[in-house]
Enzyme design. Sequence first.
Site, short mmCIF file in Angstrom:
data_model
loop_
_atom_site.label_atom_id
_atom_site.label_comp_id
_atom_site.label_asym_id
_atom_site.label_seq_id
_atom_site.Cartn_x
_atom_site.Cartn_y
_atom_site.Cartn_z
N GLU A 161 -39.49 -34.39 -25.73
CA GLU A 161 -40.65 -34.23 -26.69
C GLU A 161 -40.52 -34.26 -28.35
O GLU A 161 -39.47 -33.87 -28.80
CB GLU A 161 -41.44 -33.01 -26.54
CG GLU A 161 -42.65 -32.78 -27.18
CD GLU A 161 -43.70 -31.71 -26.51
OE1 GLU A 161 -43.36 -30.83 -25.73
OE2 GLU A 161 -44.98 -31.55 -26.77
N ASN A 215 -51.79 -34.53 -21.00
CA ASN A 215 -50.82 -33.56 -20.88
C ASN A 215 -51.47 -32.28 -20.92
O ASN A 215 -52.26 -32.15 -22.09
CB ASN A 215 -49.71 -33.73 -21.79
CG ASN A 215 -48.95 -32.34 -21.68
OD1 ASN A 215 -48.12 -32.30 -20.88
ND2 ASN A 215 -49.11 -31.42 -22.81
N GLU A 216 -51.66 -31.51 -20.10
CA GLU A 216 -52.34 -30.24 -20.21
C GLU A 216 -53.74 -30.25 -20.74
O GLU A 216 -53.85 -29.58 -21.74
CB GLU A 216 -51.37 -29.07 -20.85
CG GLU A 216 -50.08 -28.91 -19.98
CD GLU A 216 -49.24 -27.85 -20.46
OE1 GLU A 216 -49.71 -27.21 -21.62
OE2 GLU A 216 -47.97 -27.50 -19.86
N TYR A 227 -43.02 -22.84 -15.85
CA TYR A 227 -41.83 -22.24 -16.60
C TYR A 227 -41.57 -20.75 -15.88
O TYR A 227 -42.78 -20.14 -15.64
CB TYR A 227 -42.01 -22.20 -18.12
CG TYR A 227 -42.38 -23.64 -18.65
CD1 TYR A 227 -41.24 -24.25 -19.12
CD2 TYR A 227 -43.39 -24.36 -18.68
CE1 TYR A 227 -41.16 -25.45 -19.83
CE2 TYR A 227 -43.51 -25.54 -19.44
CZ TYR A 227 -42.23 -26.08 -19.75
OH TYR A 227 -42.48 -27.06 -20.69
N GLU A 263 -42.79 -30.57 -15.95
CA GLU A 263 -42.39 -29.74 -16.86
C GLU A 263 -42.04 -28.58 -16.14
O GLU A 263 -43.00 -27.90 -15.41
CB GLU A 263 -43.56 -29.17 -18.21
CG GLU A 263 -43.61 -30.54 -19.05
CD GLU A 263 -44.71 -29.82 -20.24
OE1 GLU A 263 -44.52 -28.76 -20.49
OE2 GLU A 263 -45.14 -31.01 -20.55
N GLN A 270 -36.33 -28.93 -21.73
CA GLN A 270 -36.33 -30.28 -22.24
C GLN A 270 -35.05 -30.92 -22.42
O GLN A 270 -34.04 -29.98 -22.67
CB GLN A 270 -37.09 -30.65 -23.55
CG GLN A 270 -38.94 -30.07 -23.35
CD GLN A 270 -39.46 -30.49 -24.50
OE1 GLN A 270 -39.12 -31.22 -25.25
NE2 GLN A 270 -40.47 -29.78 -24.64
O1 AHR Z 1 -42.34 -27.94 -23.24
C1 AHR Z 1 -43.06 -27.40 -24.22
C2 AHR Z 1 -44.68 -27.26 -23.91
O2 AHR Z 1 -44.90 -26.60 -22.93
C3 AHR Z 1 -45.12 -28.73 -23.64
O3 AHR Z 1 -45.56 -29.19 -24.87
C4 AHR Z 1 -46.21 -28.60 -22.95
O4 AHR Z 1 -46.82 -29.43 -22.37
C5 AHR Z 1 -46.28 -27.08 -22.30
O5 AHR Z 1 -47.07 -26.22 -22.47
#
Ligand code: AHR
Length: 526
Positions: free
Chosen positions: A51, A198-199, A275, A330, A379
């Site tokens: 990103e 995205n989201e 995450y 992600e 990332q």
């Molecule tokens: O990876 C960091 C961020 O985490 C991304 O931009 C977003 O899609 C997610 O919330």
Amino acid sequence: MGRCARALALAAAMVGLAFAAHGQTPAARLVVQAGAPGPRIAPEIFGQFAEHLGTGIYGGVWVGRDSPIPNVRGIRSDVVAALRAIKTPVVRWPGGCFADDYHWRKGVGPADRRPVTLNAGWGGVLEPNSFGTDEYMDFLSQIGAEGYVSVNVGSGTAEEAADWMEYMTADKPTTLAQERARNGHPAPYRVKYLGLGNENWGCGGAMSTDHYVEEMKRFSHYARNLDPAQSGETATRRIAVGWDGGDSDYTEAVLKAWKSKVYSWDLEGISMHFYAVGGWPPHLPATGFGEDDYVALLDEALTMEPKIARETAIMDRYDPDKKLALVVDEWGAWLAATPGSPKGFLQQQNSLRDGILAALNLNIFMRHADRVRMANIAQMTNVLQAMVLTDGPRMVLTPTYQVYRLYTPFQGATAMPMTLDAPRYAHGAKSLPGVDAMAARDTSGKLWLALVNLDPNTSVPIDAALTGFSARAARGEVLTAPRVDAVNTFDKPDVVVPRPIKVAVQSGRVQLTLPPASVAVVGLEP
Ligand code: AHR
């Protein structure tokens, strides 16, 4: 266990002492049914996410054509070589939240005429737009990966996305195709994957499910690939936004729309982000942590499996034939930022623990390979759980990178069912599986085992019985270190690197001893 005792256990495992050397440590017993093949493990499970965030692109990939850092057309060569070595299959770009703020036209054309904008979401820094579509495509061809372009559904329009696709893929001399040719690429680019936002339940416009579904259908229809050569098997595959981290409303709504679709739009998959954080805002230290933090993060990371199972169960209701993929585009450890690093850059070190976390997640994805057909760690460079860290001309490979390197044989291999009976790893109130394992057979017939010992205090003997496979010889490598928070640094880049591990093959059984807190990959010759 003290550092000294741990170092001794590690040394013992490295030289392959017999099981008896570890006292009462019970063995983990595996039975691999190598004659009962499961699904193919899509190489894209080992995908990356890059990103425009911090130094993820600028510094981490793009240094500019005039940089003293060795580069090819502005793209740094050390990072390219590192990503080639792990056979990077796909890179998702340009975001993340940045994707729904990104307007592709600002990133094409002569460098000195590109506007400078603001990266509002990530630190409010200047975005020079020097790395745009043509540079991304060049980067993909340098590392040998497929593209996964996320179009702007949040602040963009379907027309803008359609134009972007025309710029990238038109084979006829439309004005945009001619512009692409003037920018150095007469032939259409290949766009294998297209992310529809995205989201969008959050940073991508905080859209209600109904609103998103209507937008997603329009974007899916109008963002066409205009290259007739990219059709059928090679057609662009579209991925919609799914699970929002809480309920599964987006997943349900997208699937419902897909199931009842009557006109020309389609999907290949639906995304999911998860995450391991240890509580919001991210605060767990990336280095200098103890066993409490170690176990907490791995415990949370392991919830990836029930989360995938839950999404899969929903998908199975709408799509029992598993046409749609679950795309975990992600994932990774999101830790406290490196002290002193710029706000919003999400810089963090990467320890042996993170390598273990990566291996556990990759094993989970492979176990669900019938549904999980792409995953993109967050990332690739310098951001969150990165493969490589750079600082000016210097680059270091992280423990997570080393796991990706060890796991390359699993790309495109066939998963093999197995049973695992292993001791548990308990710390405080937490009890985790002590061992995690995965088996797969590659196209040359070789059988591969991926083995993780989560316990940072105890070596674990592994006793694997193979049915339907007769192993002639074995070779293995193991990633471990004297401390779970061990890291590779620019000055000491080889602290956490794979080393050979002794593996015994006898009468259809494979035996080895996993050091505490380790990831091993063993290749077995038929
Ligand atoms: O990876 C960091 C961020 O985490 C991304 O931009 C977003 O899609 C997610 O919330």
